[in-house]
Design an enzyme around this catalytic site. Structure first.
Site, PDB file in Angstrom:
ATOM      1  N   GLY A  20       4.958   7.060   2.401  1.00 54.33           N
ATOM      2  CA  GLY A  20       5.585   6.394   1.273  1.00 54.33           C
ATOM      3  C   GLY A  20       4.949   5.044   1.037  1.00 54.33           C
ATOM      4  N   GLY A  75       0.821  -1.187   0.000  1.00 54.18           N
ATOM      5  CA  GLY A  75       0.000   0.000   0.000  1.00 54.18           C
ATOM      6  C   GLY A  75       0.860   1.244   0.000  1.00 54.18           C
ATOM      7  CG  ASP A 126      -1.932   9.742  11.274  1.00 53.51           C
ATOM      8  OD1 ASP A 126      -3.132  10.090  11.371  1.00 53.51           O
ATOM      9  OD2 ASP A 126      -1.368   9.512  10.194  1.00 53.51           O
TER      10      ASP A 126
END
Ligand SMILES: *[C@@H]1O[C@H](CO)[C@@H](O)[C@H](O)[C@H]1NC(C)=O
Ligand SMILES: *[C@@H]1O[C@H](CO)[C@@H](O)[C@H](O)[C@H]1NC(C)=O
Ligand SMILES: *[C@@H]1O[C@H](CO)[C@@H](O)[C@H](O)[C@H]1NC(C)=O
Ligand SMILES: *[C@@H]1O[C@H](CO)[C@@H](O)[C@H](O)[C@H]1NC(C)=O
Ligand SMILES: *[C@@H]1O[C@H](CO)[C@@H](O)[C@H](O)[C@H]1NC(C)=O
Ligand SMILES: *[C@@H]1O[C@H](CO)[C@@H](O)[C@H](O)[C@H]1NC(C)=O
Length: 679
Positions: free
Chosen positions: A362, A357, A475
């Protein structure tokens, strides 16, 4: 006086004659030439000694004769009418012809004189002429190696060995060949003119009165069975002193006849030839070899040079392909440092088939490390700045020390020019979001979800409090939570938001957290704290319970998940109805309710009103009563209204001065002012 002088002179002359005749008289005279010098032999005709010591009897001159004799007479008998002593000789010869037409061959001879005046070439072998042939006054004994069949001399074939007494009509002859020892008497042919060297032995037994002639290939042992054996008394033929040597001739055609070495022994043990010391024959077929050289050598050279260059180029390419940056200060991180080559091999050259993915920083590739055969996920991040790299690597390595069953372990890193690689444990079940949103093929049942929730909470608590330094995840969201083989939730990418501070160029616009998960004070101050992580955790809880994203576009207005769930609670409706319909009836009502309420409380707009992760874990483990949550929710409503109307809008606009050119809209909805979205 005169008489005396006369007798003295005649005595002296007599002595001289005896001296001359006496060479080799008596016992054991012999000589051995392993190769020749010009002084060894008396030559006539076209015979010559080559610079490397070969006796060349003939060359390309046709109708020629040649003789080469030992330059001194040898005594064969004790007295003139006596019997001949035993003697033996051996020599190595080679007859070379480059075409089927050839010269006539050679002969070993013993003759009363050195010269053969009036002798003829070709079939006469330089020994006789038509009138002298067969005359007993010749006193010549010879062994002929004849390569031409002369019918006038009753030759048996064009490749024979013969014993000649005064005549070219052989007393005895046989086809060239030998009986190899151990060959059970089997005869092997030899071709005299083959160009290959061969050895001849000639033995005369003075008592037995028998001549034996033996032929063998060069380097072969002397065969015990002779090729020719003739009972013959040489006494009438051989004179008291004789010269020994070789004779040869060419006819209309020519061949080169060589003697390589020669040994002779009168009345004694023959000293053998040292075959290894014999001079080399000139190369036959020299021209084709040189042709081979002139063509093959450059081709071989060219080939090897191009192979060398290709090898060098591929070496340099390989070197460049696998080049990495390794600075001195990194040496202490040895175990955490991966070789680019290993990662390249592990991911099969970062090919698309291994792409898991493309995330916030990145692309992520699946790989199998060649050394340990373990599965890893490699995150490939591009960066263009080396500034702060040192601190960042130190941080990565220290993050690498974090080990918790609900964290995806960071195994190490690798640096190249413009690229950074992070190596993680591979999570076979991928990220959580694919089990929740967009009509998932596989959904998680409530038991599985609740286990993931508890796992994530415990992982986050470990980041916040379990280690000697606080790690803010920054996150938290469903796509950053990976499921391991047992479907345990594991936090990924923790600490990575700090990449941003180190000059890493993010490929995603969602860097400092993700829209919908960002605490309101975070958007204002850009400062991540433990409580901003708790806010994101709240959004994650609501996601897990409702199966909805924090912000879902619907028509012109976005549906804000917090508001939506809150509306169920505030309107006195059953909060359970906000649950994910995919759960069906298979769920624990208290747990779903707990998740929804804890989700709302964690989403409290006042940071201080949010629980800590420790408290969140305690709620989830039922160590704290759920009723506490209900009371927190009562303050939730009023605080949101006050916060939204008095602070949020101004703060938001103040904190985003550069974004005014973008069409941001802040809706009148309570939550819209907190969770903005880009249209
Ligand atoms: C053969 O050898 C003799 C004597 O060395 C020489 O005079 C003659 O020219 C040679 N002939 C050829 C064709 O080489
Ligand atoms: C030759 O004669 C000498 C003296 O007369 C004698 O000693 C010798 O044994 C003889 N040699 C042979 C081979 O008969
Ligand atoms: C034949 O040879 C003998 C001696 O070998 C010689 O005296 C004679 O002249 C030769 N004859 C011819 C025709 O050459
Ligand atoms: C043999 O040669 C001798 C001398 O050269 C000569 O006198 C004699 O006639 C010859 N004999 C024959 C049969 O030719
Ligand atoms: C040897 O040569 C003879 C005559 O050229 C031939 O008949 C025979 O078969 C040969 N023998 C071998 C073993 O080659
Ligand atoms: C010659 O050959 C025969 C038969 O092989 C052998 O009996 C004899 O001893 C040999 N003679 C010499 C001098 O080699």
């Amino acid at each position: 006086m005169a008489f005396l002088a006369h007798t003295m002179i005649s005595q002296l002359l007599l002595a001289l004659v005896f001296l001359r005749a006496g060479l080799g008289s008596g016992q054991g005279f012999g000589f051995t030439f392993n190769g020749f010098r010009p002084v060894d032999l008396d030559l006539d005709g076209i015979a010559e000694i080559t610079p490397n010591g070969l006796l060349r009897l003939t060359n390309e001159s046709d109708q020629s004769t040649s003789h080469a004799c030992y330059p001194h007479p040898i005594t064969f008998k004790n007295w003139t009418e006596g019997s001949v002593f035993s003697f033996c000789t051996t020599f190595v010869f080679a007859l070379i012809s480059e075409n089927p037409n050839r010269g006539h061959g050679i002969a070993f001879l013993a003759a009363p004189q050195m010269g053969f005046p009036g002798s003829l070439p070709s079939q006469y072998l330089g020994l006789f002429n038509a009138t002298s042939n067969g005359n007993t006054t010749n006193h010549v004994f010879a062994i002929e190696l004849d390569t031409i069949e002369s019918t006038e001399f009753q030759d048996i074939n064009n490749n024979h060995v013969g014993i000649d007494i005064n005549s070219l009509v052989s007393a005895h002859a046989a086809p060239a060949g030998y009986y190899p020892d151990g060959g059970a008497g089997k005869f092997e042919n030899l071709t005299l003119i083959s160009g290959r060297p061969m050895q001849v032995w000639v033995d005369y037994d003075g008592t037995e009165k028998r001549i034996n002639v033996t032929l063998a290939p060069f380097n072969a042992a002397r065969p015990s069975i002779p090729l020719l054996s003739l009972s013959l008394d040489l006494s009438p033929i051989v004179k008291k002193t004789m010269f020994v040597g070789f004779s040869s001739s060419t006819g209309s055609f020519t061949s080169s006849h060589y003697i390589l070495g020669w040994s002779f022994q009168m009345n004694g043990q023959l000293e053998g030839l040292a075959l290894s010391e014999l001079p080399n024959l000139p190369q036959i077929g020299k021209k084709p070899t040189s042709k081979l050289l002139t063509i093959a050598v450059p081709i071989i050279c060219l080939f090897s040079i191009s192979v060398l260059i290709l090898g060098l180029v591929s070496y340099i390419r390989r070197k460049r392909k696998f080049a990495e940056i390794l600075e001195d200060w990194e040496l202490k991180y040895g175990p955490h440092r991966f070789k680019y080559k290993d990662l390249y091999i592990a991911t099969r050259g970062f090919g698309d088939q291994g792409l898991l993915g493309a995330g916030g920083f990145g692309r992520v590739y699946r790989g199998v490390l060649p050394t340990s055969n373990t599965e890893v996920a490699v995150k490939r991040i591009s960066h263009d700045s080396r500034q702060g790299m040192r601190e960042f690597v130190a941080e990565i390595v220290s993050i690498g020390h974090l080990r918790h069953r609900n964290l995806v372990a960071l195994l190490g890193y690798c640096r190249r020019k413009g690229e950074l690689f992070l190596v993680y444990d591979y999570m076979p079940n991928g990220s959580l979001d694919k089990y929740l949103f967009n009509q998932p093929k596989v959904t998680l049942n409530w038991t599985q979800r609740f286990r993931v929730i508890k796992g994530v909470a415990s992982g986050l608590l470990y980041l916040h409090e379990g280690w000697d330094q606080v790690v803010i995840h920054r996150d938290i969201k469903a796509s950053n939570i990976l499921l391991d083989a047992e479907l345990n939730g594991r936090l990924a990418d923790f600490g990575l938001a700090r990449l941003y501070d180190h000059g890493i160029d993010p490929q995603s616009t969602q860097v400092m957290g993700t829209l919908g998960y960002l605490a309101p004070e975070h958007t204002r101050t850009s400062k991540a704290t433990k409580t901003t992580d708790v806010f994101s955790f709240g959004a994650f809880l609501l996601e897990m319970a409702t199966g909805r994203r924090p912000i879902e576009p619907r028509g012109t207005q976005d549906v804000i998940l917090v508001d939506w769930v809150f509306s169920y609670w505030s309107r006195g409706r059953e909060i359970l109805e906000a649950r994910d319909p995919n759960l069906g009836e298979d769920f624990v009502a208290e747990e779903v309710e707990l998740a929804l309420m804890l989700g709302l409380v964690c989403s409290h707009s006042v940071p201080g009103a949010r629980p800590t992760m420790r408290q969140a874990v305690q709620y989830l483990e039922a160590d704290l009563p759920m009723q506490d949550l209900s009371s927190s929710l009562i303050s939730f409503h009023s605080s949101r209204v006050r916060f939204a109307h008095q602070e949020a809008f101004d703060d938001f606009v103040r904190s985003q001065p550069c974004s005014t050119d973008k069409a941001f809209s802040v809706s009148s909805s309570i939550a819209d002012s907190l969770l903005f979205s880009e249209r």
